[in-house]
Design a protein around this motif. Structure first.
Motif, PDB file in Angstrom:
ATOM      1  N   GLY A  37       0.799  -1.212   0.000  1.00  0.00           N
ATOM      2  CA  GLY A  37       0.000   0.000   0.000  1.00  0.00           C
ATOM      3  C   GLY A  37       0.834   1.265   0.000  1.00  0.00           C
ATOM      4  O   GLY A  37       2.058   1.242  -0.182  1.00  0.00           O
ATOM      5  N   PHE A  38       0.137   2.367   0.239  1.00  0.00           N
ATOM      6  CA  PHE A  38       0.785   3.681   0.265  1.00  0.00           C
ATOM      7  C   PHE A  38       0.038   4.537   1.281  1.00  0.00           C
ATOM      8  O   PHE A  38      -1.187   4.503   1.351  1.00  0.00           O
ATOM      9  N   ASP A  39       0.783   5.312   2.049  1.00  0.00           N
ATOM     10  CA  ASP A  39       0.273   6.102   3.158  1.00  0.00           C
ATOM     11  C   ASP A  39       0.084   5.205   4.372  1.00  0.00           C
ATOM     12  O   ASP A  39       0.501   4.052   4.392  1.00  0.00           O
ATOM     13  N   SER A  40      -0.551   5.748   5.382  1.00  0.00           N
ATOM     14  CA  SER A  40      -0.695   5.036   6.645  1.00  0.00           C
ATOM     15  C   SER A  40      -2.168   4.951   6.989  1.00  0.00           C
ATOM     16  O   SER A  40      -2.978   4.649   6.129  1.00  0.00           O
ATOM     17  N   GLY A  41      -2.533   5.214   8.227  1.00  0.00           N
ATOM     18  CA  GLY A  41      -3.916   5.088   8.652  1.00  0.00           C
ATOM     19  C   GLY A  41      -4.168   3.769   9.363  1.00  0.00           C
ATOM     20  O   GLY A  41      -3.490   2.763   9.127  1.00  0.00           O
ATOM     21  N   ALA A  42      -5.177   3.755  10.237  1.00  0.00           N
ATOM     22  CA  ALA A  42      -5.447   2.589  11.071  1.00  0.00           C
ATOM     23  C   ALA A  42      -5.746   1.345  10.254  1.00  0.00           C
ATOM     24  O   ALA A  42      -5.303   0.240  10.607  1.00  0.00           O
ATOM     25  N   ALA A  43      -6.495   1.498   9.167  1.00  0.00           N
ATOM     26  CA  ALA A  43      -6.896   0.319   8.389  1.00  0.00           C
ATOM     27  C   ALA A  43      -5.694  -0.380   7.769  1.00  0.00           C
ATOM     28  O   ALA A  43      -5.603  -1.616   7.795  1.00  0.00           O
ATOM     29  N   GLN A  44      -4.755   0.380   7.219  1.00  0.00           N
ATOM     30  CA  GLN A  44      -3.561  -0.239   6.641  1.00  0.00           C
ATOM     31  C   GLN A  44      -2.655  -0.820   7.727  1.00  0.00           C
ATOM     32  O   GLN A  44      -2.100  -1.912   7.563  1.00  0.00           O
ATOM     33  N   ILE A  45      -2.492  -0.097   8.813  1.00  0.00           N
ATOM     34  CA  ILE A  45      -1.662  -0.606   9.906  1.00  0.00           C
ATOM     35  C   ILE A  45      -2.223  -1.935  10.418  1.00  0.00           C
ATOM     36  O   ILE A  45      -1.478  -2.904  10.623  1.00  0.00           O
ATOM     37  N   ASN A  46      -3.527  -1.992  10.602  1.00  0.00           N
ATOM     38  CA  ASN A  46      -4.140  -3.232  11.074  1.00  0.00           C
ATOM     39  C   ASN A  46      -3.999  -4.356  10.057  1.00  0.00           C
ATOM     40  O   ASN A  46      -3.780  -5.526  10.428  1.00  0.00           O
ATOM     41  N   ALA A  47      -4.108  -4.021   8.759  1.00  0.00           N
ATOM     42  CA  ALA A  47      -3.970  -5.040   7.713  1.00  0.00           C
ATOM     43  C   ALA A  47      -2.550  -5.599   7.675  1.00  0.00           C
ATOM     44  O   ALA A  47      -2.346  -6.790   7.388  1.00  0.00           O
ATOM     45  N   ILE A  48      -1.574  -4.767   7.961  1.00  0.00           N
ATOM     46  CA  ILE A  48      -0.189  -5.236   8.026  1.00  0.00           C
ATOM     47  C   ILE A  48       0.007  -6.113   9.266  1.00  0.00           C
ATOM     48  O   ILE A  48       0.624  -7.180   9.196  1.00  0.00           O
ATOM     49  N   LYS A  49      -0.548  -5.684  10.374  1.00  0.00           N
ATOM     50  CA  LYS A  49      -0.403  -6.464  11.607  1.00  0.00           C
ATOM     51  C   LYS A  49      -1.030  -7.847  11.495  1.00  0.00           C
ATOM     52  O   LYS A  49      -0.505  -8.820  12.052  1.00  0.00           O
ATOM     53  N   ASP A  50      -2.174  -7.932  10.762  1.00  0.00           N
ATOM     54  CA  ASP A  50      -2.834  -9.245  10.685  1.00  0.00           C
ATOM     55  C   ASP A  50      -2.384 -10.083   9.494  1.00  0.00           C
ATOM     56  O   ASP A  50      -2.864 -11.190   9.282  1.00  0.00           O
ATOM     57  N   GLY A  51      -1.438  -9.543   8.702  1.00  0.00           N
ATOM     58  CA  GLY A  51      -0.852 -10.310   7.621  1.00  0.00           C
ATOM     59  C   GLY A  51      -1.555 -10.219   6.283  1.00  0.00           C
ATOM     60  O   GLY A  51      -1.100 -10.816   5.305  1.00  0.00           O
ATOM     61  N   THR A  52      -2.647  -9.450   6.186  1.00  0.00           N
ATOM     62  CA  THR A  52      -3.333  -9.295   4.909  1.00  0.00           C
ATOM     63  C   THR A  52      -2.495  -8.466   3.941  1.00  0.00           C
ATOM     64  O   THR A  52      -2.436  -8.751   2.740  1.00  0.00           O
ATOM     65  N   MET A  53      -1.872  -7.432   4.452  1.00  0.00           N
ATOM     66  CA  MET A  53      -1.002  -6.564   3.654  1.00  0.00           C
ATOM     67  C   MET A  53       0.447  -6.800   4.069  1.00  0.00           C
ATOM     68  O   MET A  53       0.747  -6.929   5.258  1.00  0.00           O
ATOM     69  N   ALA A  54       1.342  -6.829   3.081  1.00  0.00           N
ATOM     70  CA  ALA A  54       2.759  -7.079   3.378  1.00  0.00           C
ATOM     71  C   ALA A  54       3.438  -5.865   3.982  1.00  0.00           C
ATOM     72  O   ALA A  54       4.294  -5.983   4.875  1.00  0.00           O
ATOM     73  N   GLY A  55       3.092  -4.688   3.493  1.00  0.00           N
ATOM     74  CA  GLY A  55       3.724  -3.463   3.956  1.00  0.00           C
ATOM     75  C   GLY A  55       3.264  -2.309   3.094  1.00  0.00           C
ATOM     76  O   GLY A  55       2.435  -2.475   2.191  1.00  0.00           O
ATOM     77  N   ALA A  56       3.793  -1.138   3.361  1.00  0.00           N
ATOM     78  CA  ALA A  56       3.366   0.058   2.627  1.00  0.00           C
ATOM     79  C   ALA A  56       4.465   1.106   2.656  1.00  0.00           C
ATOM     80  O   ALA A  56       5.426   1.020   3.425  1.00  0.00           O
ATOM     81  N   ILE A  57       4.278   2.100   1.808  1.00  0.00           N
ATOM     82  CA  ILE A  57       5.144   3.278   1.799  1.00  0.00           C
ATOM     83  C   ILE A  57       4.428   4.373   2.574  1.00  0.00           C
ATOM     84  O   ILE A  57       3.269   4.679   2.294  1.00  0.00           O
ATOM     85  N   THR A  58       5.081   4.937   3.563  1.00  0.00           N
ATOM     86  CA  THR A  58       4.488   6.068   4.262  1.00  0.00           C
ATOM     87  C   THR A  58       5.240   7.345   3.908  1.00  0.00           C
ATOM     88  O   THR A  58       6.439   7.326   3.622  1.00  0.00           O
ATOM     89  N   GLN A  59       4.495   8.420   3.909  1.00  0.00           N
ATOM     90  CA  GLN A  59       5.070   9.743   3.735  1.00  0.00           C
ATOM     91  C   GLN A  59       5.210  10.372   5.123  1.00  0.00           C
ATOM     92  O   GLN A  59       5.055   9.709   6.140  1.00  0.00           O
ATOM     93  N   ASP A  60       5.466  11.667   5.139  1.00  0.00           N
ATOM     94  CA  ASP A  60       5.490  12.420   6.386  1.00  0.00           C
ATOM     95  C   ASP A  60       4.452  13.534   6.255  1.00  0.00           C
ATOM     96  O   ASP A  60       4.789  14.685   5.994  1.00  0.00           O
ATOM     97  N   PRO A  61       3.160  13.205   6.397  1.00  0.00           N
ATOM     98  CA  PRO A  61       2.127  14.212   6.146  1.00  0.00           C
ATOM     99  C   PRO A  61       2.171  15.376   7.119  1.00  0.00           C
ATOM    100  O   PRO A  61       1.886  16.521   6.732  1.00  0.00           O
TER     101      PRO A  61
END
Length: 333
Positions: free
Chosen positions: A262-286
């Motif tokens: 993914g790209f960016d952050s947010g609770a939904a992506q963080i949770n998806a990474i923690k539970d293994g659905t998403m491998a990782g993401a690129i975050t910016q510094d908003p």
């Protein structure tokens, strides 16, 4: 103006029209649709920010950074954006309304780089300095851009995708825009890196969901159905990535069967990474983007020199490093 990396130039603005008397204001932020009392005529510096949207957590984090910098500088700002990043006409109405308030400076994040040219020419004719954040407008009005280097970020996503899928196989992209610079550059950075460095990886499809998680989920499900050997999908912003995650869940796919980046952050992506659905993401510094663009707008209003481009950085995060101090500082929920 084309915004290249680290190109400095003197943005000399007519400071005589931009008086900074009595700026002990405390950084008031007026949100969507509200108008400040008195514009810049009340002796307090006023900067109007018009973002691409308001619904994603990314823009809330940008607003936080802008708010913090405004308080530090003792100035007043407004921060507004349309409900969705497809609402170009609404964003232009907000921009026009901001110009009519005669602020000391305008900070703008362009949804459509062509549609904003004429309104910003009006700002120029009124001697209102303009700076950009996240994505610039075409033309020669803007003095600087505070943003992530999106092509670098896209290439970083490609490098991690390649590593995670073993350097070979089919991948796809669910993008958020074909017209604004972040969508184009995050896509192109990924594509160019794959094509140049990973000949055994094939990008089999690129489609666009406008950053809407429902539309992006439908697109992702169609791509997965059309390509049964698909190894990975890259979503180019928060809404795109969550759409891909939702598609995987709705299809009942085993976690990790398709590598989702993914790209960016947010609770939904963080949770998806923690539970293994998403491998990782690129975050910016908003938060950094918000702070930097307010500083640039302030400097422009004061007639100071600006850098043409302020790269606020991009970072890979996954379950192994999201607690690291440097990464945790640029994640947001």
């Amino acid at each position: 103006m084309k915004f290249g990396k680290k190109t400095a130039f003197a943005a000399l603005v007519a400071a005589s029209a931009l008086v900074m008397a009595g700026c002990a204001g405390g950084g008031e932020v007026i949100e969507e649709g509200a108008a400040p009392e008195g514009g810049s005529g009340d002796g307090e510096m006023y900067i109007a920010l018009v973002s691409k949207g308001f619904q994603h957590q990314f823009w809330q984090a940008v607003k936080t950074g802008a708010e913090q910098k405004a308080e530090e500088l003792g100035i007043r700002i407004t921060f507004e954006g349309p409900a969705a990043e497809t609402e170009i006409a609404q964003q232009l109405e907000m921009l026009t309304a901001s110009i009519d308030k005669n602020p000391d400076a305008i900070a703008y994040a362009a949804l459509d780089p062509e549609a904003c040219v004429a309104p910003l020419e009006q700002a120029k004719s009124k001697d209102i300095p303009v700076v950009y954040f996240d994505a610039p407008c075409n033309g020669d009005v803007g003095l600087s851009l505070a943003a992530t280097d999106s092509k670098v970020a896209g290439a970083l996503a490609a490098e991690n995708m390649a590593e995670l899928i073993g350097g070979e196989g089919e991948v796809a992209i669910v993008g958020h825009s074909q017209i604004n610079s972040t969508g184009v550059e995050r896509r192109d950075g990924f594509v160019e890196k794959i094509e140049s460095d990973y000949p055994d990886i094939e990008i089999v499809d690129i489609q666009y969901g406008d950053g809407d998680h429902l539309k992006s989920a439908d697109i992702a499900k169609a791509i997965i159905a059309a390509h049964p050997d698909l190894k990975g999908i890259y979503g180019t912003n928060e809404g795109s990535a969550i759409g891909v995650v939702n598609a995987a869940n709705e299809l009942g796919l085993e976690k990790g069967k398709i590598t989702i980046i993914g790209f960016d952050s947010g609770a939904a992506q963080i949770n998806a990474i923690k539970d293994g659905t998403m491998a990782g993401a690129i975050t910016q510094d908003p938060i950094g983007i918000g702070a930097q663009v307010v500083q640039a707008a302030y400097d422009a209003a004061m007639g100071e020199s600006l850098d043409e481009f302020y790269d606020t950085g991009s970072y890979w995060y996954d379950a192994s490093n999201m607690e690291d101090e440097k990464i945790a500082a640029v994640l947001y929920e």
